[in-house]
Motif scaffolding. Structure first.
Motif, PDB file in Angstrom:
ATOM      1  N   SER A  51       0.831  -1.207   0.000  1.00  0.00           N
ATOM      2  CA  SER A  51       0.000   0.000   0.000  1.00  0.00           C
ATOM      3  C   SER A  51       0.863   1.254   0.000  1.00  0.00           C
ATOM      4  O   SER A  51       0.556   2.230  -0.698  1.00  0.00           O
ATOM      5  CB  SER A  51      -0.908   0.028   1.227  1.00  0.00           C
ATOM      6  N   GLN A 100      -7.482   0.675  -0.068  1.00  0.00           N
ATOM      7  CA  GLN A 100      -7.804  -0.593   0.573  1.00  0.00           C
ATOM      8  C   GLN A 100      -9.023  -0.452   1.496  1.00  0.00           C
ATOM      9  O   GLN A 100      -9.737  -1.413   1.727  1.00  0.00           O
ATOM     10  CB  GLN A 100      -6.574  -1.017   1.380  1.00  0.00           C
ATOM     11  N   ASP A 182      -5.824  -0.963  -4.761  1.00  0.00           N
ATOM     12  CA  ASP A 182      -5.273  -1.612  -3.572  1.00  0.00           C
ATOM     13  C   ASP A 182      -6.331  -2.545  -2.983  1.00  0.00           C
ATOM     14  O   ASP A 182      -7.286  -2.085  -2.373  1.00  0.00           O
ATOM     15  CB  ASP A 182      -4.874  -0.534  -2.555  1.00  0.00           C
TER      16      ASP A 182
HETATM   17 MG   LIG Z   1      -2.103  -2.688   2.287  1.00  0.00          MG
END
Ligand SMILES: [Mg+2]
Ligand SMILES: Nc1ncnc2c1ncn2[C@@H]1O[C@H](COP(=O)(O)OP(=O)(O)OP(=O)(O)O)[C@@H](O)[C@H]1O
Ligand SMILES: Nc1ncnc2c1ncn2[C@@H]1O[C@H](COP(=O)(O)OP(=O)(O)OP(=O)(O)O)[C@@H](O)[C@H]1O
Ligand SMILES: [Mg+2]
Lengths: 283, 254
Positions: A51, A100, A182
């Motif tokens: 990330s 995410q 992500d």
């Molecule tokens: Mg991550």
């Protein structure tokens, strides 16, 4: 003479670190890759820096992070020296990030439809009515049932998988050149996941979008991406063609593959990784 | 241990009402592990939230042990939420997140319990005084699982507990949950999109679509890929990985 097209993204020796009471923590340690009009996967264990790599490209790191790179460029634009204004013009419009944590990145007091429409308006330069239509079309494209109803919902009123698709819709509506996704489909059921991936696939093939696909689902990445970077402790351990992922030989990648439960076998105990200290060393 | 009969849950009223759950029934025996799979938005989280006593606006019946799910019973049942970002307070350290339930229920030796809980989910003591924003996604989910275990509940409701985790941590957590299940005779309901995870963890499962249970089966049937319903067969095909053709051929079941 055939000249290879310049990559959309070029990343060389990317480093991200944080100051901690016990000294600097190096979260990303010299990551290099290029992204063309293709599907590039990043896999790797939790905390390996996937990330942060994506956010570094967007120049969206937390203020406490230290960023350095020999090169970090998008379509010939140096992202390291770019002004805040230039970056703001690129973000969302030409490079998009599906985070995410969908609910974190949606505005809780605005309906999800208005948020997508706003993205279309700001980045696509279209009228309010046109933006609404585009938002509805995009919700339908990501297989939201009853887009008119969902348009009017607030983020806390949508299910986990709907939230993810709303984020994807919001990021795709300005038609970016590069999409950094992500874990974009981790909350989707497998059928919707396939349909959403098909949208991304078509954008890569038909519009030449570059896709950086961050995921811990090795089987999905193997079947969906063109190339894969395998990350460990802030470094790229190996780079593979996606179709060779299942037969990877690096013990780390093998360890990840072995730890997957499979429908076909009934192991009581799943093997977990035993980490080799040598993997930490920088080459 | 868990009995659900004709459970129906509606959000809103009038023409805009959403019938999220439209008459769901199933039973989970003491010590059994039950899977819930199915389409996104089909009502899985809504069922779990009702069982956890977080939503009391439902009709039908839902009981845990002898008590209606309308009564919150935190020492009997705990839930791990789908979204590890939303379920941890951003300004509370890991230590506080884990010790708070102990304080509320006046349980002693908090210090050792917190240390053991962290070790149980594979986090070292260095994580104890971190804030959620200093943790990766997987690390946060491990904290969320550790917190659910603090009160040693007998029933654990797990909403996509490993979808934010990498495969090795997923293996650790699944091994941990299987071990705890045996050691503490835990009863579990596990919601997951990953059919292999459900097969690994559960004895039986129910497949949901649009607020209804489409079919119930044992895990052996799932492993043999012999479901009764076309909806479930499509789910099995789609779980084999990305295929553009398969994606185009997906149909909607109402
Ligand atoms: Mg991550
Ligand atoms: N703001 C921060 N302060 C200190 N450390 C951080 C911060 N943000 C991330 N880290 C650390 O940097 C490392 C890499 O984090 P990152 O979020 O990139 O992991 P990841 O590979 O995306 O993991 P996951 O699969 O769990 O999402 C982790 O060890 C994490 O704890
Ligand atoms: N608070 C709420 N207000 C209005 N509608 C809601 C609310 N919570 C859930 N819903 C609706 O109920 C339906 C079922 O949602 P639920 O979260 O139970 O789905 P799910 O099966 O868990 O899906 P996913 O797999 O995507 O998490 C969805 O249509 C959702 O929009
Ligand atoms: Mg859910």
């Amino acid at each position: 003479m055939n000249v290879a097209p310049p990559p959309l993204l070029a990343v060389e020796d990317l480093r991200v670190s944080f100051a901690t009471p016990t000294g600097p923590f190096h979260a990303v340690r010299g990551v290099s890759f290029t992204l063309g009009r293709e599907r590039l996967g990043i896999v790797g264990e939790s905390g390996s820096g996937k990330s942060l790599t994506g956010r570094a490209i967007m120049r969206l790191l937390p203020a406490s992070a230290q960023l350095s790179a020999r090169r970090l460029s998008f379509d010939g634009i140096d992202l390291l020296s770019a002004s805040t204004k230039t970056l703001r013009g690129l973000r969302g419009a030409r490079i998009s990030l599906v985070m995410q944590d969908p609910k974190y990145s949606l505005n809780p007091v605005m309906t999800v439809g208005e948020q997508i429409a706003e993205a279309a308006r700001i980045h696509g330069g279209v009228s309010k009515i046109e933006a609404r239509l585009r938002a509805l079309a995009m919700l339908e494209a990501v297989r939201i049932r009853d887009p008119e109803r969902v348009f009017r919902l607030f983020p806390h009123e949508v299910s986990g998988g709907m939230g993810q698709r709303i984020m994807i819709a919001m990021m795709l509506v300005p038609e970016p050149d590069v999409l950094i996704a992500d874990e974009p489909t981790s909350a989707l059921d497998v059928t919707v996941q396939l349909q959403v991936l098909a949208i991304l696939d078509d954008l890569v093939r038909q519009r030449g979008m570059g896709l950086l696909f961050i995921s811990h689902d090795l089987e999905l990445v193997a079947s969906f991406c063109d190339r894969v970077l395998v990350m460990y402790a802030g470094r790229v351990m190996e780079e593979l063609s996606a179709r060779d992922l299942a037969s990877a030989r690096h013990p780390y990648t093998r360890g990840l593959l072995n730890s997957l439960p499979r429908l076909g076998d009934e192991r009581a105990e799943l093997p977990t990784l035993s980490r080799d200290p040598a993997w930490l060393e920088e080459r | 241990m868990i009995s659900v009969r004709d459970l129906a849950i509606t959000f809103g009223s009038g023409p805009g009402a959403v019938h999220a759950v439209r008459g769901v029934s199933f039973d989970v025996a003491d010590g059994e592990s039950f899977g819930l799979v199915g389409e996104s938005g089909s009502g899985k989280s809504t069922v779990l939230r009702a069982l956890a006593g977080l939503n009391r606006l439902w009709t039908g019946s839902a009981t845990l042990g002898e008590t209606s799910a309308r009564v919150q019973q935190p020492r009997l049942v705990q839930m791990v939420f789908q979204d590890p970002y939303a379920s941890l307070h951003p300004r509370h350290t890991v230590d506080r997140a884990l010790s708070e339930p102990l304080e509320i229920h006046r349980i002693g030796d908090a210090n050792e319990r917190v240390e053991r809980a962290l070790a149980d989910v594979g986090l070292g003591p260095a994580f104890r005084f971190r804030y959620p924003n200093q943790l990766s996604g997987g690390q946060r989910q491990r904290v969320a699982i550790a917190r659910a275990l603090m009160l040693e509940p007998r029933v654990l409701l797990l909403d996509e507990p490993t979808s934010a985790l990498d495969v090795s941590v997923q293996a650790e957590i699944l091994n941990l949950l299987r071990r705890l299940r045996v050691e503490r005779r835990l009863t579990m309901i596990l919601v997951s999109h990953n059919l292999a995870v459900v097969a690994h963890m559960c004895d039986r499962l129910a497949v949901m679509n649009r607020g209804l249970v489409v079919e119930e089966m044992d895990v052996a049937t799932l492993r043999r890929a012999e479901p009764r319903e076309a909806y479930t067969r499509q789910l099995l095909t789609a779980s084999k990985g990305y295929d553009r053709e398969v994606a185009s051929g997906i149909v909607t079941f109402d």
